[in-house]
Design a protein around this motif. Structure first.
Motif, mmCIF file in Angstrom:
data_model
loop_
_atom_site.group_PDB
_atom_site.id
_atom_site.type_symbol
_atom_site.label_atom_id
_atom_site.label_comp_id
_atom_site.label_asym_id
_atom_site.label_seq_id
_atom_site.Cartn_x
_atom_site.Cartn_y
_atom_site.Cartn_z
ATOM 1 N N LYS A 1 -4.305 -11.671 18.413
ATOM 2 C CA LYS A 1 -4.611 -13.094 18.036
ATOM 3 C C LYS A 1 -3.293 -13.827 17.861
ATOM 4 O O LYS A 1 -2.198 -13.192 17.722
ATOM 5 N N THR A 2 -3.343 -14.923 18.157
ATOM 6 C CA THR A 2 -2.330 -15.829 18.178
ATOM 7 C C THR A 2 -2.363 -17.280 17.173
ATOM 8 O O THR A 2 -3.408 -17.473 17.238
ATOM 9 N N SER A 3 -1.525 -17.574 16.660
ATOM 10 C CA SER A 3 -1.427 -18.912 15.614
ATOM 11 C C SER A 3 -0.007 -19.446 15.617
ATOM 12 O O SER A 3 0.955 -18.621 15.657
ATOM 13 N N THR A 4 -0.197 -20.495 15.792
ATOM 14 C CA THR A 4 1.067 -21.329 15.610
ATOM 15 C C THR A 4 1.330 -22.243 14.265
ATOM 16 O O THR A 4 0.408 -22.481 13.709
ATOM 17 N N VAL A 5 2.373 -21.833 13.566
ATOM 18 C CA VAL A 5 2.750 -22.281 12.409
ATOM 19 C C VAL A 5 4.138 -23.150 12.255
ATOM 20 O O VAL A 5 5.123 -22.842 13.200
ATOM 21 N N THR A 6 3.891 -23.847 11.478
ATOM 22 C CA THR A 6 5.291 -24.943 11.192
ATOM 23 C C THR A 6 5.657 -24.687 9.781
ATOM 24 O O THR A 6 4.873 -24.829 8.850
ATOM 25 N N VAL A 7 6.972 -24.007 9.603
ATOM 26 C CA VAL A 7 7.463 -23.869 8.246
ATOM 27 C C VAL A 7 8.366 -25.061 7.849
ATOM 28 O O VAL A 7 9.396 -25.300 8.762
ATOM 29 N N GLY A 8 8.019 -25.661 6.838
ATOM 30 C CA GLY A 8 8.728 -26.892 6.379
ATOM 31 C C GLY A 8 10.024 -26.355 5.437
ATOM 32 O O GLY A 8 10.152 -25.160 5.054
ATOM 33 N N SER A 9 10.778 -27.149 5.259
ATOM 34 C CA SER A 9 12.128 -26.927 4.491
ATOM 35 C C SER A 9 11.612 -26.462 3.154
ATOM 36 O O SER A 9 12.558 -26.220 2.233
ATOM 37 N N ASN A 10 10.533 -27.258 2.495
ATOM 38 C CA ASN A 10 10.055 -26.652 1.139
ATOM 39 C C ASN A 10 8.952 -26.553 0.930
ATOM 40 O O ASN A 10 8.406 -26.412 -0.229
ATOM 41 N N GLY A 11 8.121 -26.018 1.651
ATOM 42 C CA GLY A 11 6.796 -25.512 1.553
ATOM 43 C C GLY A 11 6.488 -24.160 2.282
ATOM 44 O O GLY A 11 7.389 -23.552 2.853
ATOM 45 N N SER A 12 5.359 -23.688 2.065
ATOM 46 C CA SER A 12 5.115 -22.265 2.599
ATOM 47 C C SER A 12 3.877 -22.682 3.745
ATOM 48 O O SER A 12 3.012 -23.217 3.433
ATOM 49 N N ALA A 13 4.260 -21.925 4.703
ATOM 50 C CA ALA A 13 3.200 -21.748 5.821
ATOM 51 C C ALA A 13 2.202 -20.653 5.681
ATOM 52 O O ALA A 13 2.744 -19.538 5.308
ATOM 53 N N ARG A 14 0.998 -20.619 6.012
ATOM 54 C CA ARG A 14 0.008 -19.528 6.002
ATOM 55 C C ARG A 14 -0.558 -19.597 7.196
ATOM 56 O O ARG A 14 -0.989 -20.495 7.816
ATOM 57 N N ALA A 15 -0.996 -18.215 7.418
ATOM 58 C CA ALA A 15 -1.776 -18.076 8.745
ATOM 59 C C ALA A 15 -2.572 -16.628 8.290
ATOM 60 O O ALA A 15 -1.934 -15.629 8.054
ATOM 61 N N ALA A 16 -3.977 -16.876 8.483
ATOM 62 C CA ALA A 16 -4.814 -15.549 8.342
ATOM 63 C C ALA A 16 -5.502 -15.150 9.458
ATOM 64 O O ALA A 16 -5.998 -15.975 10.523
ATOM 65 N N PHE A 17 -5.468 -13.878 9.831
ATOM 66 C CA PHE A 17 -5.922 -13.422 11.180
ATOM 67 C C PHE A 17 -7.209 -12.518 10.704
ATOM 68 O O PHE A 17 -7.237 -11.559 9.829
ATOM 69 N N VAL A 18 -8.304 -12.722 11.400
ATOM 70 C CA VAL A 18 -9.546 -11.866 11.188
ATOM 71 C C VAL A 18 -10.021 -11.156 12.558
ATOM 72 O O VAL A 18 -10.191 -11.869 13.526
#
Length: 180
Positions: free
Chosen positions: A162-179
């Motif tokens: 499975k593949t997911s693209t995420v953007t990690v910001g300078s002040n927040g959290s990125a999340r990705a869930a794989f099923v």
């Protein structure tokens, strides 16, 4: 265990476990292994934990011998990236969920029926396609400390990727869930 006034247990839980592991003849050795005051890593009547390492060394990567405390698995390092994975046990699961907000990237791996998955191969690549993390998750949660930017997460379980693209910001959290 019911406690009576002015009564105290003969052995702490850690000493009892060591005694059983060594056999009853090892009682003296088990008591000698206790730090002054006893109770290495055991709870007192108020539920307060001792500060000794029990169950491993602080250099192993299991939660039993970690230096993080609170049920958190040992933090790993790969290049500039720090990560922690696990969550199979309830203590680890709760600790990792609570820690999610302080890590830039949070990943979760489950089956179709919401069952937790472990042994998920994870590769994280940056916007230029360079691999910044290549490891195997030890449980359903993986927290990753990376620099802000755009990343592609490749997760593989039982041969299915499975593949997911995420953007990690300078002040927040990125999340990705794989099923799966």
């Amino acid at each position: 265990m019911k406690m009576f006034r002015n009564a105290r247990p003969v052995l702490s839980a850690a000493a009892l476990a060591a005694t059983l592991a060594l056999g009853y003849a090892g009682n003296a050795a088990a008591q000698q292994a206790m730090p002054p005051g006893g109770n290495a890593g055991s709870s007192d009547m108020n539920g307060t934990q001792g500060n000794a390492t029990v169950g491993g060394s602080s250099s192993d990567d299991s939660s039993a011998g970690n230096t993080n405390g609170g049920g958190m698995p040992q933090v790993q390092q790969q290049g500039d990236v720090s990560y922690v994975s696990g969550g199979v046990g309830q203590d680890e699961s709760k600790a990792l969920q609570a820690a999610q907000r302080s890590w830039p990237l949070s990943l979760r791996f489950t089956g179709r029926n919401a069952e937790f998955l472990a042994d998920v191969r994870v590769q994280l690549t940056n916007a230029h396609g360079a691999s910044v993390l290549d490891t195997t998750s030890r449980g359903p949660y993986m927290l990753v400390r990376v620099r802000p930017g755009r990343y592609t997460v490749h997760a593989s379980h039982n041969g299915v990727e499975k593949t997911s693209t995420v953007t990690v910001g300078s002040n927040g959290s990125a999340r990705a869930a794989f099923v799966w």
